[in-house]
Design a protein around this motif. Structure first.
Motif, PDB file in Angstrom:
ATOM      1  N   LEU A   5     -86.688 -23.697 -46.995  1.00 55.39           N
ATOM      2  CA  LEU A   5     -87.085 -23.621 -45.596  1.00 55.39           C
ATOM      3  C   LEU A   5     -88.593 -23.581 -45.469  1.00 55.39           C
ATOM      4  O   LEU A   5     -89.305 -23.264 -46.406  1.00 55.39           O
ATOM      5  CB  LEU A   5     -86.440 -22.430 -44.889  1.00 55.39           C
ATOM      6  CG  LEU A   5     -86.477 -21.056 -45.529  1.00 55.39           C
ATOM      7  CD1 LEU A   5     -87.775 -20.347 -45.225  1.00 55.39           C
ATOM      8  CD2 LEU A   5     -85.320 -20.240 -45.031  1.00 55.39           C
ATOM      9  N   ASP A   6     -89.057 -23.933 -44.283  1.00 56.50           N
ATOM     10  CA  ASP A   6     -90.476 -23.921 -43.964  1.00 56.50           C
ATOM     11  C   ASP A   6     -90.705 -22.794 -42.967  1.00 56.50           C
ATOM     12  O   ASP A   6     -90.687 -22.997 -41.759  1.00 56.50           O
ATOM     13  CB  ASP A   6     -90.897 -25.273 -43.390  1.00 56.50           C
ATOM     14  CG  ASP A   6     -92.386 -25.375 -43.178  1.00 56.50           C
ATOM     15  OD1 ASP A   6     -93.089 -24.343 -43.294  1.00 56.50           O
ATOM     16  OD2 ASP A   6     -92.867 -26.479 -42.887  1.00 56.50           O
ATOM     17  N   ALA A   7     -90.915 -21.595 -43.483  1.00 54.79           N
ATOM     18  CA  ALA A   7     -91.056 -20.412 -42.638  1.00 54.79           C
ATOM     19  C   ALA A   7     -92.260 -20.512 -41.708  1.00 54.79           C
ATOM     20  O   ALA A   7     -92.273 -19.885 -40.642  1.00 54.79           O
ATOM     21  CB  ALA A   7     -91.153 -19.159 -43.499  1.00 54.79           C
ATOM     22  N   GLN A  15     -81.058 -17.627 -34.796  1.00 57.01           N
ATOM     23  CA  GLN A  15     -79.741 -18.257 -34.820  1.00 57.01           C
ATOM     24  C   GLN A  15     -79.153 -18.276 -36.224  1.00 57.01           C
ATOM     25  O   GLN A  15     -77.952 -18.061 -36.408  1.00 57.01           O
ATOM     26  CB  GLN A  15     -79.818 -19.682 -34.262  1.00 57.01           C
ATOM     27  CG  GLN A  15     -80.231 -19.752 -32.811  1.00 57.01           C
ATOM     28  CD  GLN A  15     -79.303 -18.964 -31.914  1.00 57.01           C
ATOM     29  OE1 GLN A  15     -78.095 -19.110 -31.963  1.00 57.01           O
ATOM     30  NE2 GLN A  15     -79.876 -18.114 -31.095  1.00 57.01           N
ATOM     31  N   CYS A  16     -79.982 -18.499 -37.218  1.00 59.65           N
ATOM     32  CA  CYS A  16     -79.501 -18.543 -38.602  1.00 59.65           C
ATOM     33  C   CYS A  16     -78.915 -17.199 -39.028  1.00 59.65           C
ATOM     34  O   CYS A  16     -77.888 -17.144 -39.692  1.00 59.65           O
ATOM     35  CB  CYS A  16     -80.616 -18.974 -39.547  1.00 59.65           C
ATOM     36  SG  CYS A  16     -82.103 -17.939 -39.474  1.00 59.65           S
ATOM     37  N   ALA A  47     -71.044 -21.957 -43.087  1.00 57.04           N
ATOM     38  CA  ALA A  47     -71.909 -21.141 -42.231  1.00 57.04           C
ATOM     39  C   ALA A  47     -73.369 -21.563 -42.377  1.00 57.04           C
ATOM     40  O   ALA A  47     -74.110 -21.621 -41.393  1.00 57.04           O
ATOM     41  CB  ALA A  47     -71.745 -19.660 -42.567  1.00 57.04           C
ATOM     42  N   VAL A  48     -73.783 -21.891 -43.588  1.00 55.11           N
ATOM     43  CA  VAL A  48     -75.165 -22.327 -43.819  1.00 55.11           C
ATOM     44  C   VAL A  48     -75.421 -23.666 -43.127  1.00 55.11           C
ATOM     45  O   VAL A  48     -76.471 -23.855 -42.501  1.00 55.11           O
ATOM     46  CB  VAL A  48     -75.466 -22.410 -45.329  1.00 55.11           C
ATOM     47  CG1 VAL A  48     -76.807 -23.084 -45.582  1.00 55.11           C
ATOM     48  CG2 VAL A  48     -75.447 -21.017 -45.945  1.00 55.11           C
ATOM     49  N   ARG A  49     -74.471 -24.578 -43.212  1.00 54.19           N
ATOM     50  CA  ARG A  49     -74.614 -25.862 -42.510  1.00 54.19           C
ATOM     51  C   ARG A  49     -74.725 -25.648 -41.002  1.00 54.19           C
ATOM     52  O   ARG A  49     -75.533 -26.290 -40.322  1.00 54.19           O
ATOM     53  CB  ARG A  49     -73.437 -26.775 -42.819  1.00 54.19           C
ATOM     54  CG  ARG A  49     -73.479 -27.383 -44.200  1.00 54.19           C
ATOM     55  CD  ARG A  49     -72.357 -28.415 -44.391  1.00 54.19           C
ATOM     56  NE  ARG A  49     -72.229 -28.741 -45.777  1.00 54.19           N
ATOM     57  CZ  ARG A  49     -71.370 -28.176 -46.634  1.00 54.19           C
ATOM     58  NH1 ARG A  49     -70.532 -27.236 -46.215  1.00 54.19           N
ATOM     59  NH2 ARG A  49     -71.327 -28.543 -47.900  1.00 54.19           N
ATOM     60  N   PHE A  54     -78.054 -25.282 -36.007  1.00 57.74           N
ATOM     61  CA  PHE A  54     -78.443 -24.506 -34.835  1.00 57.74           C
ATOM     62  C   PHE A  54     -79.923 -24.155 -34.802  1.00 57.74           C
ATOM     63  O   PHE A  54     -80.423 -23.724 -33.763  1.00 57.74           O
ATOM     64  CB  PHE A  54     -77.642 -23.210 -34.754  1.00 57.74           C
ATOM     65  CG  PHE A  54     -76.227 -23.377 -34.306  1.00 57.74           C
ATOM     66  CD1 PHE A  54     -75.780 -24.530 -33.693  1.00 57.74           C
ATOM     67  CD2 PHE A  54     -75.307 -22.361 -34.506  1.00 57.74           C
ATOM     68  CE1 PHE A  54     -74.470 -24.675 -33.279  1.00 57.74           C
ATOM     69  CE2 PHE A  54     -73.990 -22.492 -34.100  1.00 57.74           C
ATOM     70  CZ  PHE A  54     -73.569 -23.644 -33.478  1.00 57.74           C
ATOM     71  N   CYS A  55     -80.617 -24.294 -35.907  1.00 59.57           N
ATOM     72  CA  CYS A  55     -82.031 -23.897 -35.975  1.00 59.57           C
ATOM     73  C   CYS A  55     -82.867 -24.748 -35.012  1.00 59.57           C
ATOM     74  O   CYS A  55     -82.996 -25.954 -35.208  1.00 59.57           O
ATOM     75  CB  CYS A  55     -82.562 -24.059 -37.392  1.00 59.57           C
ATOM     76  SG  CYS A  55     -84.310 -23.636 -37.542  1.00 59.57           S
TER      77      CYS A  55
END
Length: 64
Positions: A5-7, A15-16, A47-49, A54-55
């Motif tokens: 991820l790119d925080a 949402q995640c 759930a991760v997908r 949703f991000c």
């Protein structure tokens, strides 16, 4: 599945965390995403997908 991820681009919507709390968390000070498990087990892949979809900032990347 491997997650990156790119925080820096995270908008702290959370949402995640709502969808996959075993894999994602948020920093207390600013709500930016924290990756708890960069290679979650198969039972968490759906759930991760969903969390990635949703991000709103699109910071979650999934790799096979």
């Amino acid at each position: 599945m491997k997650i990156t991820l790119d925080a820096d681009k995270c908008c702290a919507a959370g949402q995640c965390v709502l969808v996959a709390p075993e894999v994602f968390d948020q920093r207390d000070e600013d709500g930016v995403v924290v990756l708890l498990d960069d290679a979650p087990p198969a039972e968490r892949h759906d759930a991760v997908r969903e969390a990635a979809a949703f991000c709103p900032a699109g910071v979650i990347e999934l790799h096979a």
